[in-house]
Write a protein that holds these residues in place. Structure first.
Motif, PDB file in Angstrom:
ATOM      1  N   LYS A  58       2.424  -9.582   9.686  1.00 55.32           N
ATOM      2  CA  LYS A  58       3.364  -9.799   8.642  1.00 55.32           C
ATOM      3  C   LYS A  58       4.709  -8.969   8.529  1.00 55.32           C
ATOM      4  CE  LYS A  58       0.520 -12.970   5.852  1.00 55.32           C
ATOM      5  NZ  LYS A  58       0.121 -13.367   4.464  1.00 55.32           N
TER       6      LYS A  58
ATOM      7  N   ASP B 246      -4.585  -0.164  12.392  1.00 57.06           N
ATOM      8  CA  ASP B 246      -3.921   0.246  11.217  1.00 57.06           C
ATOM      9  C   ASP B 246      -4.388   1.699  10.895  1.00 57.06           C
ATOM     10  OD1 ASP B 246      -2.265  -1.938  10.760  1.00 57.06           O
ATOM     11  OD2 ASP B 246      -3.754  -2.998   9.971  1.00 57.06           O
TER      12      ASP B 246
ATOM     13  N   TYR C 126       1.146  -4.218   4.473  1.00 56.18           N
ATOM     14  CA  TYR C 126       0.716  -4.714   5.583  1.00 56.18           C
ATOM     15  C   TYR C 126       0.583  -3.437   6.900  1.00 56.18           C
ATOM     16  CZ  TYR C 126       1.974  -9.260   3.302  1.00 56.18           C
ATOM     17  OH  TYR C 126       2.005 -10.112   2.261  1.00 56.18           O
TER      18      TYR C 126
ATOM     19  N   PRO D 210      -1.709  -2.614   0.548  1.00 59.05           N
ATOM     20  CA  PRO D 210      -1.590  -4.003   0.376  1.00 59.05           C
ATOM     21  C   PRO D 210      -0.388  -4.306  -0.503  1.00 59.05           C
ATOM     22  CG  PRO D 210      -3.567  -3.252  -0.155  1.00 59.05           C
ATOM     23  CD  PRO D 210      -2.769  -1.653   0.150  1.00 59.05           C
TER      24      PRO D 210
ATOM     25  N   PHE E 194      -4.639  -7.956   5.359  1.00 64.68           N
ATOM     26  CA  PHE E 194      -3.248  -7.661   5.362  1.00 64.68           C
ATOM     27  C   PHE E 194      -2.776  -7.444   6.754  1.00 64.68           C
ATOM     28  CE2 PHE E 194      -4.974  -6.452   1.249  1.00 64.68           C
ATOM     29  CZ  PHE E 194      -4.282  -7.272   0.324  1.00 64.68           C
TER      30      PHE E 194
END
Length: 784
Positions: A601, A414, A110, A114, A597
């Protein structure tokens, strides 16, 4: 003038060539174009299987059928292709610890990579730009504790060291419990683990040692005692066993031991029998060889030693848990055993006495009231060692510039791969300017109890400093924690409430860790090597993991030549899961492969709700308490029924303003007439709950009938396994809502109880108590 021009021109072309080479290497790794690089391929399979590591069959997680997993062997310059098959019923991941690789393959689910879903296979591929001893492990929850870890050995193109054979030794700890249950148990706060491994400090022992004053000082600062390690482990392992024999080594052979600490929460002292071993490498990189027998290895570190097998017998390699709670050994060679020196168990009461003599403020908050209004320098001044000149903690020498904690994390950012990769050094950067900060110990205030935990014996084989004209950004990270609620953070902010630490390309980032806890914290930065500033100055070593001892400071620095977001955390898994983590970010575009993703999380993993309960079933009453809690929020349900038909139940919601203070609201139900269940009354309540100095729990509330109430309670371990407890509650009704009897100015109600509890096991205790409502009784206390 011409010479100067040609000199600058030559350097410029060299730097352009290096930059192009790095960019091309990245493109190869991203697209899988290996060109002329030799490819080495592995497949590892993760399964859930029954294993027995400590005398009991339990479900573990194996890699290719074993714990630890197999050693993945490569040669520098090869192209690694690794398939990870997940045959478990939960998602998983693999992080290649210490390897410099494309961000997408780093293996943090995440964030960079993945997750690997059950039944799926994931391919990792990257060029090998380095050599040395490294390792791999799951980065999903606490799976590493269950067995998902193994070693990596990358042989150099040309070996500068002389030895005959080599042996990889992976060190670890093992629990027969479910690791998530361990963390849940830590969250509720209990002394069971300390008692079970013999490191508890009950009051009778404290008094017998003349340390009552020290204990009062700890209580005043809301600390039970000096702490070293959190969890009881029934076994410590070397290559998966508590005892290993390697009889094939012959006398006189030089053996390179590649040692990896793959434990979840145990740091070890390593000692050797049969003469002093020689350290030749740390965290995969060669250092100046140095004879060093008693060596501290923090979690996630690796050390390479060269030892000579003795002529007269087999040498013992021994690991001793830092808190002295257990050992494991490996024996090399044949014949009579040459024992490794024993490491004495730390004396926690002596530590308490020594610390109480110093001007030290402990118990820095792990949870700030306003997490977006943090001042790291103020926290450093207010906590830790209190200096005579009014300054506390760290002396930044003459380089103190703008130390800041960077806020404003955008959780949607990200990582891509289309930029240059990080190296262990950049030709432009590896100049000879002296380091501008140094590693300091807490000896400033006369405290030298942790002075042996340093890296001064490590010296790089090459100059590691950066050019003086490179800009430097300084960051101060105070390491903070709360043992009673088991929350861990930096600058009083856990991961779930923090921002990304922004890293600027082409800039040196200098981070000073100021440890304000009584625990060691092995801090690991993914995707980078950093300088650990020590007394060797220009030749300070490069590492990927650094241990920060209690109440000490360690300074690291690295040059920003990466891309994407990288994880940065304490490698004690339970501390990482408790919130001691950050994301460092180069603020580059998000990799489109990570859009499904979300990073939320990953953040959620450190802010989960944990639930627990306790029931006292006794001859005079029964009490049940149920709790579910995450970092800020807590729900409580308590029920109490006396066999004389007194009943009270309460449900409440709490919000933690900071570590020791929370506000709450709820409803309370109780019978209005004692000894009768005919009439029940429901009222609303609200107030604050405060964990005070000297460790009292205080409940201040008022109900919808405007009746104020105060309650105060305390529990104390007076003998091993035996605790006493007491509770006092006072409520007053001044008649603001209810009518009072004629001539009454107010109506009061007092409830009190006192008792003792004797631990039988982790979940069961004998208890006895007296309650002014129910009388005296005894029974069984159950924790679940």
């Amino acid at each position: 003038m011409n010479l100067r021009f040609y000199y600058i021109l030559t350097i410029s072309f060299s730097l352009l060539s290096l930059s192009t080479r790095a960019q091309n290497l990245t493109e190869k790794s991203v697209e899988g174009n290996v060109d002329n690089l030799p490819v080495r391929e592995y497949t590892i399979t993760l399964k859930q299987e029954m294993v027995n590591k400590a005398g009991k069959d339990v479900k573990g997680m194996t890699v290719n059928g074993s714990i630890p997993g197999p050693t993945l062997r490569f040669t520098e310059g090869e192209y690694a292709v690794i398939y990870v098959k997940n045959e478990m019923d939960v998602e998983t991941s693999v992080h290649w610890h210490g390897l410099l690789l494309p961000n997408f393959y780093d293996g943090v689910p995440y964030l960079t990579t993945p997750p690997i879903e059950p039944g799926h296979t994931q391919k990792y591929e990257f060029p090998l730009k380095q050599s040395g001893t490294y390792w791999y492990h799951s980065h999903t929850m606490l799976q590493e504790q269950s067995g998902v870890y193994g070693s990596i050995v990358i042989q150099p193109k040309e070996e500068p060291l002389e030895y005959d054979k080599e042996l990889v030794m992976v060190l670890s700890d093992w629990t027969n419990e479910n690791p998530m249950s361990v963390l849940r148990f830590l969250k509720r706060g209990t002394e069971w683990y300390n008692w079970r491994k013999g490191t508890a400090t009950p009051l009778n022992q404290v008094i017998a040692r003349g340390a009552l004053g020290a204990q009062l000082n700890f209580w005043r600062q809301r600390m039970e005692s000096a702490d070293i390690a959190d969890i009881y482990y029934p076994a410590f392992l070397v290559n998966g066993e508590q005892k290993q024999e390697y009889p094939d080594f012959k006398p006189g052979e030089k053996v390179r031991l590649r040692i990896i600490n793959g434990a979840a929460s145990t740091q070890f002292w390593m000692t050797f029998g049969g003469g002093n071993p020689t350290i030749v490498s740390a965290d995969g990189l060669n250092v100046e060889p140095v004879a060093h027998n008693k060596t501290f290895i923090a979690i996630a570190e690796t050390y390479d030693f060269i030892v000579t097998i003795p002529e007269e017998g087999k040498m013992e390699f021994k690991i001793t848990a830092q808190d002295g709670s257990g050992t494991a050994s490996a024996f090399l060679g044949q014949g009579e055993m040459l024992p490794a020196p024993a490491v004495p168990r730390p004396d926690k009461i002596a530590m308490m006495k020594q610390m109480s003599k110093m001007d030290m403020r402990m118990g820095a908050p792990a949870l700030k009231f306003r997490p977006k209004k943090v001042d790291p320098e103020k926290m450093m001044r207010n906590w830790g060692m209190q200096m005579k000149d009014g300054m506390s903690g760290m002396n930044m020498d003459n380089t103190k510039s703008d130390i800041s904690m960077h806020q404003g994390m955008d959780m949607k950012k990200d990582d891509p791969e289309e930029t240059k990769m990080s190296g262990m050094g950049d030709d432009k950067m590896m100049q000879t300017s002296p380091p501008s900060t140094n590693m300091e110990s807490a000896e400033m205030g006369g405290m030298n109890m942790f002075s042996e935990y340093n890296y001064d014996y490590l010296k790089s084989t090459e100059n590691t400093t950066y050019s003086e004209d490179v800009p430097v950004k300084e960051i101060l990270l105070n390491l903070t924690g709360n043992m009673s609620r088991y929350i861990w953070s930096m600058n009083g902010i856990p991961l779930s409430e923090t921002d990304k630490i922004k890293i600027n390309e082409g800039e040196v980032t200098r981070i000073t860790f100021n440890n304000l806890t009584m625990m060691h914290h092995p801090m690991h930065l993914h995707g980078h090597f950093f300088r650990v500033i020590n007394e060797n100055g220009d030749y300070s070593p490069l590492k990927h993991t650094v241990n920060v001892p209690p109440m000490q400071k360690v300074t690291i620095e690295f040059y920003g030549n990466e891309y994407g977001d990288w994880f940065f955390h304490c490698h004690i898994l339970y501390h990482m899961m408790g919130g001691m983590a950050r994301v460092v970010s180069y603020d580059t575009p998000e990799d489109p492969r990570m859009k499904p993703f979300p990073i939320s999380k990953l953040i959620h993993e450190t802010n989960r709700f944990y639930s627990w309960g306790m029931a006292d079933v006794a001859s005079h009453n029964t009490t049940v308490n149920l709790t579910t809690s995450n970092i800020r929020n807590q729900f409580n349900l308590s029920m109490e029924y006396g066999w004389n038909q007194n009943l009270e139940a309460e449900f409440s919601y709490e919000y933690y303003l900071y570590d020791y203070l929370r506000v709450f609201g709820g409803v309370n139900v109780e019978n209005t007439t004692r000894n009768s269940l005919d009439e029940m009354k429901t009222i609303a309540v609200a107030g604050i709950r405060w964990f005070t100095p000297y460790m009292f729990s205080v409940d201040l509330r008022v109900d919808n009938e405007l009746r104020p109430r105060i309650g105060i309670g305390r529990s104390l371990m007076v003998f091993p396994k035996l605790s006493v407890f007491g509770y006092y509650e006072y409520q007053i009704d001044a008649g603001w809502v209810n009518s009072l009897e004629a001539g009454q100015d107010y109506k009061e109600e007092i409830v009190w109880s006192a008792g003792a509890q004797y631990m039988l096991s982790k979940n069961f205790s004998l208890m006895t108590s007296y309650d002014n409502r129910f009388g005296a009784g005894a029974g069984l206390s159950v924790m679940f």
